[in-house]
Design an enzyme around this catalytic site. Structure first.
Site, PDB file in Angstrom:
ATOM      1  N   ILE A 186       0.923  -1.147   0.012  1.00  0.00           N
ATOM      2  CA  ILE A 186       0.173  -0.141  -0.019  1.00  0.00           C
ATOM      3  C   ILE A 186       0.960   1.486  -0.037  1.00  0.00           C
ATOM      4  O   ILE A 186       1.735   1.523   0.950  1.00  0.00           O
ATOM      5  CB  ILE A 186      -0.903   0.200   1.354  1.00  0.00           C
ATOM      6  N   LYS A 232       5.231   1.000  13.002  1.00  0.00           N
ATOM      7  CA  LYS A 232       4.961   1.608  11.794  1.00  0.00           C
ATOM      8  C   LYS A 232       4.048   2.874  12.062  1.00  0.00           C
ATOM      9  O   LYS A 232       4.436   3.750  11.246  1.00  0.00           O
ATOM     10  CB  LYS A 232       3.787   0.564  11.115  1.00  0.00           C
TER      11      LYS A 232
END
Length: 427
Positions: free
Chosen positions: A135, A204
């Protein structure tokens, strides 16, 4: 045609995927960028594995540091970890090579140092594959949303945890059963700690927060809770209240301070993030002008992650060698990180209590004493650890007050086990 040479250090699942993509789609890449992307070397201890990918023997090294002596334009670090990987990246930067990495743990821990070295040396350090697999969420933040002030980020960014919670939700199985299936299918490691305890997602969201809010955010700045304590009963009761349970990574500015957290979260069933199931990832980013945007796809695996790595290689080959903003290295006052005790949220509370009259009233009184307003309450006539579950949801309240109230309630002799707490995000 001009050549652009790529050196790859680490040829595991992702590294092997990068090699395959560069070889199989070489003509596609050449046509799009007008350059011939060549593999200069591949370094990995398992030389025979690299040979099977079709790499000539003279381009294979069993030592990444030795491989760096070979000329190349960009070094791709895919060995993982925070020790040797860091040394490889620093050595490559020292030699004036651009670097591409998927190493979220290293960037969350040592990103400030690495990016500073890269800026000083005049090279780029790219990291699209570090968050969300295939993504392009990093690219969206750095380019597509660059004119926006980012207001908030909500991410389902660990496929392992999301798969486990999906199994528990759809099949009614417990955590251990869902984890075992995830391991059998290769979605979870033999030691799943990083995934199920929330640390992978914390790495993340630290990276996304750094890019979005103008200050370095490290893993230690992130409030982290995992999913081990979630039970099928909690998932069932969440549905009764109109919610689904997700391991959600959250980053947002509230009252002038930055909240960064990863934890099991109840979100409304009708929200689009509730429909993100299995090993898929999704990231909702809201900007002040664009509003809400959503990025969805496979968050891990050989091919999606290799796609993101090669996207960074192509960016550099095309001359897009920008780096993190210089302002991140300045000494100006930065956005303060909010302490977890100061979070304000609605809460789901599951008490395990003796089945006798007056228990619900006793619990409610303590919550009231701490200024916590009850939104909904129910008691289930089922046996849990010798007692019955008493479940409540609250209106927004400070986390500190909720914890103080629970500490007091858990001291009562009618409470048989520690209270389970889950934050609710209305989105």
């Amino acid at each position: 045609m001009e050549s652009f040479k790529v050196g790859i250090v680490g040829c595991g699942t992702v590294g092997g995927g990068v090699v395959k993509l560069l070889l199989e789609n070489a003509k596609v890449i050449e046509r799009r960028i007008g350059k011939k992307v060549e593999i200069a070397f591949v370094a990995d201890k398992e030389i025979e594995k690299v040979k099977r990918l079709g790499i000539p023997e003279e381009k294979i090294f069993d030592d990444g540091f030795k491989a760096l002596s070979k000329e190349c334009d960009v070094v791709v670090e895919l060995i993982g970890g925070t020790t040797i990987a860091k040394e490889i990246i620093l050595k490559a930067i020292e030699k004036g090579r651009h670097v591409v990495t998927a190493n979220k743990a290293l960037l969350a821990e040592s990103g400030e140092e690495l990016f500073k070295k890269a800026r000083e040396r005049g090279v780029s350090l790219k990291f699209e594959a570090s968050v969300g697999g295939g993504i392009p969420v990093i690219k969206a933040l750095r380019e597509g949303l660059s004119g926006n002030r980012i207001k908030r980020i909500y991410g389902i960014i660990n496929g392992t945890a999301n798969y486990i919670l999906t199994e528990m939700t759809e099949k009614g199985v417990d955590f251990e059963t869902a984890l075992k299936k995830a391991q059998e299918l290769g979605y979870a490691e033999a030691d799943p700690t990083l995934d199920v305890e929330g640390f992978d997602a914390a790495h993340k969201i630290a990276i996304l927060s750094t890019l979005s809010f103008g200050r370095w955010v490290r893993t230690e700045n992130v409030f982290v809770r995992g999913i081990r304590e979630i039970t099928p009963l909690d998932i069932e009761l969440a549905a009764e209240f109109g919610y689904r349970v997700k391991l959600l990574a959250i980053s947002k500015v509230v009252d002038g301070k930055l909240e960064v957290r990863v934890h099991p979260t109840m979100i409304p069933e009708e929200h689009i993030l509730s429909s993100v199931n299995g090993v898929f990832n999704a990231c909702l980013i809201e900007g002040d002008f664009v509003g809400e945007t959503l990025y969805y796809g496979m968050g891990a695996g050989e091919r999606p992650t290799a796609s993101a790595v090669v996207a960074d290689i192509v960016d550099i080959a095309m001359g897009n060698t920008y780096d993190v903003p210089e302002e991140l290295f300045s000494d100006d006052e930065k956005l303060e990180i909010k302490a977890p005790d100061d979070f304000i949220s609605s809460f789901y509370l599951r008490f395990t209590a003796v089945d006798r009259p007056g228990v619900l009233a006793k619990i409610s009184k303590v919550l009231g004493d701490y200024g916590i307003s009850i939104k909904m309450a129910l008691q289930k006539s089922i046996n849990v650890n010798g007692g019955v579950p008493v479940v409540m949801t609250t209106h927004p309240a400070p986390k500190r007050k909720v914890q103080e109230a629970i500490n007091r309630i858990d001291s009562f002799d009618v409470i048989l086990s520690p209270t389970f707490v889950c934050m609710i995000e209305e989105l």
